[in-house]
Enzyme design. Structure first.
Site, PDB file in Angstrom:
ATOM      1  N   CYS A  86       8.966  38.055  42.670  1.00 53.96           N
ATOM      2  CA  CYS A  86       8.842  39.472  42.325  1.00 53.96           C
ATOM      3  C   CYS A  86      10.208  40.150  42.373  1.00 53.96           C
ATOM      4  O   CYS A  86      11.062  39.862  41.549  1.00 53.96           O
ATOM      5  CB  CYS A  86       7.808  40.133  43.238  1.00 53.96           C
ATOM      6  N   HIS A 203       2.597  36.445  43.007  1.00 48.06           N
ATOM      7  CA  HIS A 203       2.738  36.281  44.453  1.00 48.06           C
ATOM      8  C   HIS A 203       1.919  35.126  45.005  1.00 48.06           C
ATOM      9  O   HIS A 203       0.819  35.342  45.515  1.00 48.06           O
ATOM     10  CB  HIS A 203       2.330  37.573  45.167  1.00 48.06           C
ATOM     11  N   GLU A 205       2.436  33.759  47.657  1.00 46.63           N
ATOM     12  CA  GLU A 205       2.349  33.932  49.115  1.00 46.63           C
ATOM     13  C   GLU A 205       1.164  34.793  49.518  1.00 46.63           C
ATOM     14  O   GLU A 205       0.809  34.846  50.693  1.00 46.63           O
ATOM     15  CB  GLU A 205       3.667  34.519  49.647  1.00 46.63           C
TER      16      GLU A 205
END
Ligand SMILES: Nc1ncnc2c1ncn2[C@@H]1O[C@H](COP(=O)(O)OP(=O)(O)O)[C@@H](O)[C@H]1O
Ligand SMILES: [Mg+2]
Lengths: 228, 733, 80, 80
Positions: A86, A203, A205
């Site tokens: 990002c 993302h 994560e």
């Protein structure tokens, strides 16, 4: 595996990245402050998401010029694995480690939603645990994820297998309708020609848990463990 | 010549919104004429916004106690114990007037303000919610306001890295000239690391940190309490601009400093900036504070003492440090590139003493300033009760499903995806129930515990019967939290009303407080913080009374939490709670029949509690696979939402003998849930023991909603209007 | 001395903001508009009286930070 | 006809972007800079030859969409 997560003023997804790395490697990454000139000896450097310097001027532009980025560039040239997620991707393009630029979403709106990604290269240090053309589901959360590069660059990226992820639907269709932010050729993530620097807007994560958010992001962190 | 040497004129007094009576008290307190700076301070401290002069008398009646409560109203935010040495710190706050004038910045600074209230107490914000009310969709300003407010809330929260996980949005022409933007922040702290504003330690340094002070929003606090007139567009330069980046740095710097032990007290600078923060700190600590205003970091040239005292520049905090700890604290703020300045000291005078290059420009006794602040027991008048609507007055529809499609695609019931996709609702990686469900649910980091949160109010009930409406808002919030399996713990409230000088409006306020109190006591759901916004009225047109309730609850094991989507086909659907087909003030009446009539549905708090406890118990026992509270639009709307979110249809049976089908399906009786199970025997058994109303309603499956022996509608048709309304409405904006 | 830097997107670079503004103007009923582009202006006060030196400084700032020369052009105006 | 609209923040209105850019320039080692402000430029091609008419159109666009007149000023340049 030793890793470092870089912290800029305004970075805000560092803990999400730390959790994911810790879960995959069993080891907590070191947090490195933007003002530092040196990096510890690590196998992986992660530049996490957020709004470094408020995303003012251009996203990632000020972070790209911070002292620590000089050290990151040196490491990149030495072949250390570097992942920008990002805002991290934006910083990598602004610092010249990856080609192109990330512009305002075509809707002009911030967009937070889950999306499907087509894995186009499962042969990298970041994606070896995925299958070629696998569809994974992860979230995006950005205002400026609209990938731009000139045609020559785009052709080269495609030709060299440097396009790693594209926005798609659940069946892997890649078209304007599945392109949530206006990115050229639906590009969601790319890797450099040497294969050690990757940037992506989505993302992984935030997708590391079976109970919520899905676990499709685990493959990415496990891939890095495998490669290193 | 400094303005502080100027003689105070009657015009100045009037300009400051101080009445003759109030000025007399001021003179008594001061024993002399005030300086301009002093007059300004009295003006903001005695404004409605800061003094709660119309509402204080009644707010005192709210129930604020419970064994879970660590700190009730009176501090920057409420604090609730969630066990394991952890506490939740939360509050809701309005930024209504500023958001109407400049929707983007108004909403953004509203979010910034409430987040500071939370982290000033030592809590890291972990979730944001917001309750929004706009005018009629066809009003020329509505689109612009909606798009600006949503972008402002999103950009601020997104940059801060705090997920915005929930909220509510309504449209009604009553808000055409006064929109409501209520923002709630929920933070997590350690119970032994809560910070308060009480100053102490004579001689201790008073420290300013954060951004520099400009001439932002001077007289904003008084503006926020003044009724709008046609000139309000002219007040524009008082708009404040938010800098979420600065606030993110301020958050990190404050939390870093708080991890040590150098802070004695800390207070954000919100409305009325340095004035209210310094007065509050001095008042709470029964001490004096002397400020050296020339030491305040300034952004603009030529700023005067009164401007520094009144400025509402954002992203600033005031603290009292332990002596000798300045350098250590400054190092942290330097690291985060924020201003740090010692601007005063704690004194034993119990006065607020203001100095400007050594000269005293203000000297006000704090206690009288606070205690003599006006409190009005305004005249109030009860809203006349309406009769229960006779259902015969409502004609049965030609097609129930056609009406359902209309409702699902209406301004108030359609999907809010367009809004919450602009909010980062996933950051921190702990979001379990995302926007679009009942309550939002996030995991408490590194634990099995989940925190459920919801904001609710149904103004069309409140206007018809303020007391019932107040009860209903509390009950609905409690119910939303309960529907996930969490136990509601405490609430915050935002009282948004029109001009309290009109007895009927004051009566709405009083009725709401009474209803809220009753429900909060019955449901053990105490009030720990809140905010009041009055004078939401333009040219005599007031808003609907809107007492918004924001609640939190805890579930001990997140793996047990239940969400609204159906989980699989072939499961039994049941309705918990009694359905009488209450049509008065329902969305169906308003949007399909165009009638706003009758009494709103009564709230039976005994039933509410019993049904909620049943739901929680059944969820804990693993008997419920999906659950949803039944609210606006009744059973059929709730069912459709469960179907759409899962893409699994349902077949339902009607008990025609009891209630007319449309009243059964669209009526808005309270205290109800719709649930699914694969073990209905066990559930029915449990319900029998606890005397809970339970009715079999149908089965999940198929790709549409089907009434046995009647109509069918495809989920695709419902989804199209449900997902389509807001994007279509907002297209090209 | 005050300087004004105009930063515009290079030709051929997509301009989502410009495009959205154009759309919005059209939907507001404006006609006959085309090719709307959005750029940035940055104003800087400089403690430097020598115009040549100022120009060089600002150019340096542009190259190092203010503009992303992959996608942007810039031009510098000195306002004396 | 082409028009250029300069949009700047009103005096006294906080400019977080400008502030951040100033910080960044200072930390890159530039000195003697002050009061950095960031604004927008919008360029529009107009199908209109009459300057007066064009000016009025653009003004209308500014008031309705391009500028946030609560906190921003704008000025219009016609480039013929
Ligand atoms: N409706 C209400 N119910 C309960 N407490 C309230 C209400 N309105 C305000 N309060 C309390 O009064 C105090 C002052 O509120 P407010 O002026 O909003 O605080 P701040 O200046 O910190 O933003 C707070 O402790 C708040 O919780
Ligand atoms: Mg406060």
């Amino acid at each position: 595996m030793k890793s470092a997560v870089i912290l800029f003023p305004g970075t805000n997804r560092e803990n999400d990245a730390i959790k994911a790395i810790e879960q995959a490697s069993g080891k907590r990454p070191e947090i490195i402050w933007h003002g530092d000139n040196d990096l510890p000896d690590v196998d992986l450097i992660v530049i996490p998401g957020g709004f470094s310097y408020g995303d003012y001027l251009r996203c990632g532009s000020m972070a790209a010029k911070s002292p620590i980025m000089r050290a990151v560039i040196t490491r990149a040239n030495n072949g250390v694995a570097i992942l920008g997620i990002c805002n991290g991707f934006q910083i990598l393009t602004e610092s010249g480690l990856l080609p192109g630029a990330l512009m305002r979403n075509s809707s002009l709106k911030f967009i937070c939603k889950r999306t499907n990604l087509l894995v186009e290269n499962a042969d990298t240090s970041f994606t070896n645990q995925y299958k070629l053309n696998e569809i994974i589901n992860v979230a995006v959360a950005h205002h400026d994820g609209n990938y731009f590069a000139d045609d020559e660059t785009l052709n080269r990226l495609e030709g060299e297998g440097q396009v790693v992820f594209r926005y798609s639907d659940i069946d892997g269709n890649v078209n304007d309708e599945t392109c949530l932010n206006g990115s050229q050729r639906n590009i969601a993530g790319i890797i450099n020609d040497k294969g050690n620097v990757m940037g992506m807007m989505p993302h992984p994560e935030n997708a590391i848990n079976n109970l919520y958010g899905g676990s499709d992001g685990c493959g990415l962190f496990n891939s890095i463990m495998e490669a290193i | 010549m400094s303005i502080d040497n100027v003689k105070i004129t009657p015009e100045m007094i009037a300009d400051h919104g101080i009445s003759d009576g109030e000025y007399k008290i001021l003179l008594e307190i001061m024993g002399r004429e005030p300086t301009f700076c002093e007059l300004s301070i009295f003006s903001v401290m005695w404004s409605e916004h800061c003094s709660y002069k119309s509402s204080r008398f009644w707010l005192k009646q709210l129930p604020t106690e419970g064994k879970q409560v660590i700190q009730g109203p009176g501090e920057n935010a409420g604090v609730v114990d969630i066990g394991d040495g952890q506490a939740i710190v939360f509050k809701i706050e309005s930024h209504n007037h500023p958001s109407f004038i400049e929707p983007y910045q108004g909403a953004a600074t509203g979010v910034g303000g409430i987040m500071r209230d939370i982290f000033t107490m030592g809590a890291r914000p972990i979730a944001n919610l917001n309750a929004l009310r706009f005018g009629d969709p066809s009003h020329p300003k509505t689109k612009h306001l909606l798009s600006g407010v949503v972008a402002g809330i999103g950009d601020y929260g997104n940059c801060m890295g705090v997920p915005t996980v929930g909220g509510e949005t309504n449209f009604d022409k009553a808000y055409n000239g006064n929109i409501l933007v209520n923002a709630m922040t929920v933070g997590l702290a350690k119970t032994d690391k809560i910070f308060y504003s009480k100053a102490s330690g004579i001689g201790n340094p008073v420290v300013y940190v954060g951004s520099k002070t400009g001439r932002d929003g001077i007289h904003g606090a008084t503006m926020a309490s003044a009724e709008f007139d046609d000139n309000s567009d002219e007040k524009r330069p008082t708009v404040q601009v938010g800098d979420p980046f600065a606030e993110k740095l301020l958050l990190e710097a404050c939390l870093e400093l708080m991890a040590g032990d150098s802070i004695i007290s800390i207070q954000d600078m919100g409305a009325a900036g340095l004035t209210s923060s310094s007065v509050e700190m001095a008042d709470k600590g029964a001490v004096g504070i002397e400020l050296w205003l020339d030491k305040v970091p300034m952004r603009e040239e030529g700023m005067q003492p009164f401007e520094l005292m009144l400025s509402e520049s954002q992203e600033r905090m005031l603290m009292v440090l332990k002596p000798g700890r300045e350098a250590e604290a400054k190092a942290i703020f330097d690291k985060w590139q924020l201003d740090f300045a010692v601007i005063g000291t704690v004194t034993d005078t119990r006065h607020l003493t203001l100095k400007w290059h050594g000269d005293v420009v203000g000297n006000i006794p704090v206690l009288p300033l606070v205690e003599a602040s006006p409190m009005y027991e305004r005249e109030w008048q009860k809203t006349p009760k309406e009769n229960k609507l006779d259902n015969d007055a409502t004609t049965a529809p030609e097609s129930i499903m056609a009406d359902l499609v209309k409702l699902m695609g209406s301004a108030d019931l359609s999907s809010r995806r367009w809004i919450w996709e602009q909010y980062d609702h996933l950051i921190m990686g702990e979001t379990i129930i995302e926007p679009g469900g009942d309550a939002a649910l996030i995991r408490i980091p590194d634990s099995k515990k989940g925190l459920a949160m919801s904001v609710d109010c149904t103004p069309r009930y409140v206007v018809a019967d303020p007391k019932t409406g107040g009860m209903q808002a509390v009950a609905e919030c409690w119910r939303n939290i309960t529907a996930t399996g969490a136990k509601p713990l405490a609430l915050t409230n935002n009282m948004n009303f029109a001009n309290p000088e009109r007895p009927i409006i004051m009566g709405q306020f009083v009725g709401s407080i009474k209803g809220m109190s009753k429900a909060a006591i019955a449901l053990d759901f105490p009030v720990v913080s809140g905010n009041v916004s009055l004078y939401n009225e333009t040219k005599g047109e007031g808003i609907l009374p809107t007492p918004v309730i924001g609640g939190i609850g805890i579930i001990d094991d997140i793996s047990k939490a239940v969400t609204i989507p159906f989980k699989k086909s072939g499961e039994e659907i049941l309705i918990i709670g009694e359905t009488t087909g209450w049509m008065g003030r329902s969305i169906y009446m308003r949007d399909i029949l165009g009638l706003e009539l009758g009494a709103p549905p009564p709230v039976d708090l005994e039933e509410e509690k019993k049904n909620g406890e049943f739901i929680r118990d059944a969820i804990d026992k693993g008997l419920i696979s999906a659950s949803h509270d039944i609210a606006d639009g009744g059973i059929l709307v709730a069912l459709a939402e469960m179907s759409i979110s899962s893409n699994i249809g349902a077949s339902i049976m009607l008990h025609r003998d009891q209630v007319e089908p449309h009243a059964y399906l669209f009526g808005e009786d309270q205290g109800r849930y719709i649930i699914t199970t694969d073990d209905s025997d066990a559930l029915l058994g449990l319900a029998a023991i606890t005397h809970v109303h339970i009715a079999k309603f149908g089965k999940t499956g198929g790709d549409g909603l089907h009434i046995s022996g009647g109509e069918t509608i495809s989920l695709a048709a419902i989804r199209e209007t449900y997902e389509g309304w807001m994007p279509d409405f907002m297209a090209y904006n | 001395m005050k300087a004004k830097v105009n930063i515009t997107l290079k030709n051929g670079v997509l301009d989502p903001q410009g495009k959205a503004i154009e759309h919005a103007l059209l939907s507001l009923g404006f006609t006959g508009i085309d090719n709307v582009r959005q750029g940035k202006v940055i104003e800087i006060e400089l403690d430097e009286d020598n115009a040549e030196k100022a120009q060089a400084d600002i150019k340096n700032m542009c190259e190092k930070l203010l503009a992303n020369t992959v996608i942007e052009n810039y031009d510098i105006e000195l306002l004396g």
